[in-house]
Design an enzyme around this catalytic site. Sequence first.
Site, PDB file in Angstrom:
ATOM      1  CG  HIS A 190      -2.168  -0.651   1.066  1.00 13.88           C
ATOM      2  ND1 HIS A 190      -2.748  -1.433   2.029  1.00 13.88           N
ATOM      3  CD2 HIS A 190      -2.994  -0.656   0.029  1.00 13.88           C
ATOM      4  CE1 HIS A 190      -3.886  -1.889   1.564  1.00 13.88           C
ATOM      5  NE2 HIS A 190      -4.051  -1.441   0.358  1.00 13.88           N
ATOM      6  CB  CYS A 487      -2.257  -1.097 -19.028  1.00 13.59           C
ATOM      7  SG  CYS A 487      -2.928  -2.761 -19.028  1.00 13.59           S
TER       8      CYS A 487
HETATM    9  C1  PEP Z   1      -0.893  -6.554 -15.525  1.00 13.22           C
HETATM   10  O1  PEP Z   1      -1.010  -7.730 -15.189  1.00 13.22           O
HETATM   11  O2  PEP Z   1       0.139  -6.080 -16.056  1.00 13.22           O
HETATM   12  C2  PEP Z   1      -2.004  -5.613 -15.303  1.00 13.22           C
HETATM   13  C3  PEP Z   1      -1.950  -4.383 -15.762  1.00 13.22           C
HETATM   14  O3  PEP Z   1      -3.060  -6.059 -14.567  1.00 13.22           O
HETATM   15  P1  PEP Z   1      -3.033  -6.180 -12.949  1.00 13.22           P
HETATM   16  O4  PEP Z   1      -1.746  -5.581 -12.486  1.00 13.22           O
HETATM   17  O5  PEP Z   1      -4.232  -5.455 -12.470  1.00 13.22           O
HETATM   18  O6  PEP Z   1      -3.124  -7.649 -12.777  1.00 13.22           O
END
Ligand code: PEP
Length: 565
Positions: A190, A487
């Site tokens: 966090h 992302c």
């Molecule tokens: C990822 O896996 O890179 C992603 C963006 O999703 P999360 O981090 O929410 O699993």
Amino acid sequence: MSGSDVLHGSGVGRGAVVGPVARAHPAPRVVQDAAGPADAEGRAAAVQAVREAFAAVGEALERRAEQAGGTIAEVLGATALMAQDPELVSQVVGRIEGGQAADLAVDRAVAEFADLFTAAGGYLAERVTDLRSVRDRVIARLRDLPEPGVPALARPSVVVAEDLSPADTAALELDKVLGIVIEQGGPTGHTAIIAGQLGIPCVVRVLGASALVDGTEVAVDAATGTVVVGPDDATRARVEVRRTALAALATQTGPGATADGHAVALLANIGTAEDAARLTGAAVEGVGLFRTEVLFLGRTTAPTQDEQAAVYARALAALEGRKVVIRTLDAGADKPLAFVTRSGEENPALGVRGYRLVRNAEDLMRTQLAAIARAAKETGGQPWVMAPMVATVEEAAQFAALAREVGVEKVGVMVEVPSAALRARDVLQEVDFISIGTNDLAQYTMATDRLLGELVDLLSPWQPAVLDLVAAAAEAGSAVGKPVGVCGESAADPVMALLLAGLGVTSLSMSPAAVPAVRFALARHDLEVCRRIGVAARAARTAPEARAAALALVDPEVREVLALG
Ligand code: PEP
Ligand code: MG
């Protein structure tokens, strides 16, 4: 500790700062052999005091959650729920009635819960810090001690703590917090997430931070993951140059593009409608990942269609026509949901998680898609919608059909599993875009739990095998002329961002605080250099060699300003 010692940890963000240490108030110590109340009257009084302390701590956290908003409110709300957990309180009461001293009873009951959370792993294991923060606050209240955590700051300071609970972090006087140094925690904890979101230079897992004393000057550098104790003039000057340069970068606003004008959209990752509201006026071209599971976590039933539609509508309205990519529920593994995640899977990360939930809970997916479609209609927004953890062409086709059925126009899937990356061309025949989640793609490519700090080297997105899979997905997008975003956390690394642009990635989505450095790096390199960075990195045989090969082609001024090494 002697002058100019250097402590090492994991940096969050790119900022650097010099300031005096302000230590957080330690948690109260529990006397392990303290005797409990001698008689029934004493026990009844202790039970009453404990109930009142839990209630007061829960209420105080709730009040702070109301004042905070956004992701911070979510984590504070979750901590407040722990303080109000009837099972926890009743365990403590049972122990006092059995003859234990009140603070020992709190300590022991919390320890049992913490063991259960740790054994459950993933999201719950990461919540152990919250649980301990509830324990410390309750015990401090029982003993009339000052609230553990960060004291009122008399001057701008670097907050140093063994660990900060979300409640501590949320209570920080932000105008006086120059930086944060944490001895424990991890990059996915966090404190790191919140510090990253707020753009505060932060270094976690700093061995030796407990030896730092109040008032000592330290130079905190998140880019290098270092804390210099008693910095000399040269170090101070370096930090100042970086601070000024980064502040200047933060004022840049244009769309993301390479020096020769090749567009690479810079987008934000968000988890709540409040996060979206904070993007009003921010220099991002939209949202590249709205993690909707935040709305579902910590609940015993799914949010209704009305509730969801209202949240999505608020987010779409806040972005005022900018692009918003909404990800459907990504539950399971590190994000278990009481009402849908199956218990007892031996390997939850390989089990019924992400899009696979549709097999058992199609209603949940349909309700969410309907809520998104309704929010789009109400606001006139045009969300792009994608599913997480898609592994096959059939899943992509099925999701596209479900989404288009309710009128979603731009449908995509995340590429987080090697199979989807290798067959991205086939996947892209079914959907309008893909978005590469490098956090999970690294986890599944390297067969390494993404929450296991000790294996962090294996999880590097610079691992050549991960780079090859990202390249395969990006090439598929270029070949068919469809957008390919990234992302995962890697998009926030300016060197990786150049490489991704060179591979043909069309958008990068990250924490909003990371955008200025990436915008700057892109603007200083031609697309051809980015391509060469991609080729050089992929020719390497190891992750450190891949990063070094990429870095060697980065403009020296960019390396200097962003302290890229
Ligand atoms: C990822 O896996 O890179 C992603 C963006 O999703 P999360 O981090 O929410 O699993
Ligand atoms: Mg993921």
